[in-house]
Design an enzyme around this catalytic site. Structure first.
Site, PDB file in Angstrom:
ATOM      1  N   GLY A 149      -1.926   4.604  -4.468  1.00 20.09           N
ATOM      2  CA  GLY A 149      -1.904   3.388  -5.271  1.00 20.09           C
ATOM      3  C   GLY A 149      -0.767   3.264  -6.254  1.00 20.09           C
ATOM      4  N   ILE A 158      -4.136   4.365   0.534  1.00 19.13           N
ATOM      5  CA  ILE A 158      -4.663   4.777   1.835  1.00 19.13           C
ATOM      6  C   ILE A 158      -5.838   5.735   1.670  1.00 19.13           C
ATOM      7  CG2 ILE A 158      -4.112   5.960   4.000  1.00 19.13           C
ATOM      8  CD1 ILE A 158      -1.132   5.163   3.398  1.00 19.13           C
ATOM      9  N   PHE A 202       0.837  -1.197   0.000  1.00 19.48           N
ATOM     10  CA  PHE A 202       0.000   0.000   0.000  1.00 19.48           C
ATOM     11  C   PHE A 202       0.870   1.245   0.000  1.00 19.48           C
ATOM     12  CE2 PHE A 202       0.825  -0.749   4.470  1.00 19.48           C
ATOM     13  CZ  PHE A 202       0.959   0.526   5.020  1.00 19.48           C
ATOM     14  N   CYS A 203       0.245   2.354  -0.415  1.00 19.77           N
ATOM     15  CA  CYS A 203       0.910   3.658  -0.434  1.00 19.77           C
ATOM     16  C   CYS A 203      -0.180   4.713  -0.352  1.00 19.77           C
ATOM     17  CB  CYS A 203       1.774   3.816  -1.683  1.00 19.77           C
ATOM     18  SG  CYS A 203       0.852   3.630  -3.224  1.00 19.77           S
ATOM     19  N   THR A 204       0.125   5.944  -0.667  1.00 12.96           N
ATOM     20  CA  THR A 204      -0.851   7.024  -0.506  1.00 12.96           C
ATOM     21  C   THR A 204      -2.065   6.840  -1.407  1.00 12.96           C
ATOM     22  OG1 THR A 204       0.981   8.516  -0.007  1.00 12.96           O
ATOM     23  CG2 THR A 204      -1.158   9.521  -0.489  1.00 12.96           C
TER      24      THR A 204
END
Length: 259
Positions: free
Chosen positions: A186, A211, A182-184
């Site tokens: 995608g 997220i 996961f990241c901010t």
């Protein structure tokens, strides 16, 4: 009153005309009086924009007239002011730099898990096959420090180009687990998931929409803290409201995306 619409969006799609698109999109964005950043590369588009809702959505609708961008699905949040100081459009080698040219998401994505499913997996402690689930944070260390999923794996990378080496150093720890990167929003976890599959990990997913989409579509359970964003808001809480930030932190956040 939060009257300013903020959007973030990306798409991996071949853009051999990225240089020509730069001028077109800059003209359109300025005409709509938007502020933010649009990154273009041969591998796709990544953008963060803010302004009146009608203007922002009108700009996206115009983008969708290009068949390559027809399915753009921006993530939305609101603020009481425009959190960018100017409108920038830049052409780069990659829309998110990994320095790993074999990773070409436009040629095929890694499987994705939607926010509601990830929340359910984390609640029950395993995936639908009974396999242990781990979340892997693919962001930079200073972003992770603002907030992350409970018990997330954090390799303390300082830039995304360090991710491939970190993966190879820790790959054995991920074997036989379901890994959700996961990241901010995608974009990084999409490249990360493809690399992990290329490196032989079988049960790998990317968190669809990152997220921000998790905050938008769930109650934020199993996540502690906020989400670092690259504009003057700096950190968003799980209701997508902005956490108060200092002017110094705000400037640092906006400058980070320009690198």
């Amino acid at each position: 009153m939060n009257s300013v619409l903020n959007i973030s969006c990306y798409k991996f799609v071949p853009l051999p005309d990225a240089a020509q698109l730069k001028e077109t999109l800059l003209t359109q964005a300025r005409a709509a009086q938007l502020k933010g950043t649009i990154l273009l590369a041969e591998e796709g588009i990544n953008f963060f924009l803010a302004g009146p809702a009608e203007a922002v959505r009108g700009f996206v609708d115009a983008l969708r007239e290009d068949a390559r961008f027809a399915d753009l699905a921006p993530k939305e949040s609101w603020s009481d002011h425009v959190p960018f100081r100017k409108m920038l459009v830049k052409v780069k080698r990659e829309i998110i730099r990994m320095d790993h040219p074999t990773i070409r998401p436009a040629q095929g994505r890694a499987p994705a898990v939607d926010p509601a499913t990830l929340r359910r997996w984390l609640e029950q402690g395993h995936d639908d096959h009974g396999r242990a689930v781990v979340t892997l944070d693919t962001r930079n260390d200073f972003e992770v420090d603002a907030g992350t999923f409970d018990n997330a794996i954090d390799w303390r990378i300082s830039k995304f180009t360090e991710f491939p080496d970190a993966l190879r150093a820790h790959k054995s720890e991920l074997q036989d687990k379901t890994v959700v990167s996961f990241c901010t929003g995608g974009i990084r976890c999409e490249k990360a998931a493809i690399l992990m599959r290329e490196e032989g990990l079988e049960h790998v997913y990317q968190l669809e929409g990152g997220i921000l989409k998790y905050f938008e579509n769930t109650d934020g359970a199993h996540y502690h803290g906020g989400c670092f964003v690259f504009d003057e808001r700096v950190v968003l809480e799980n209701d997508l409201s902005a956490r108060t930030a200092t002017d110094t932190a705000a400037a640092a956040a906006e400058n980070a995306i320009k690198k």
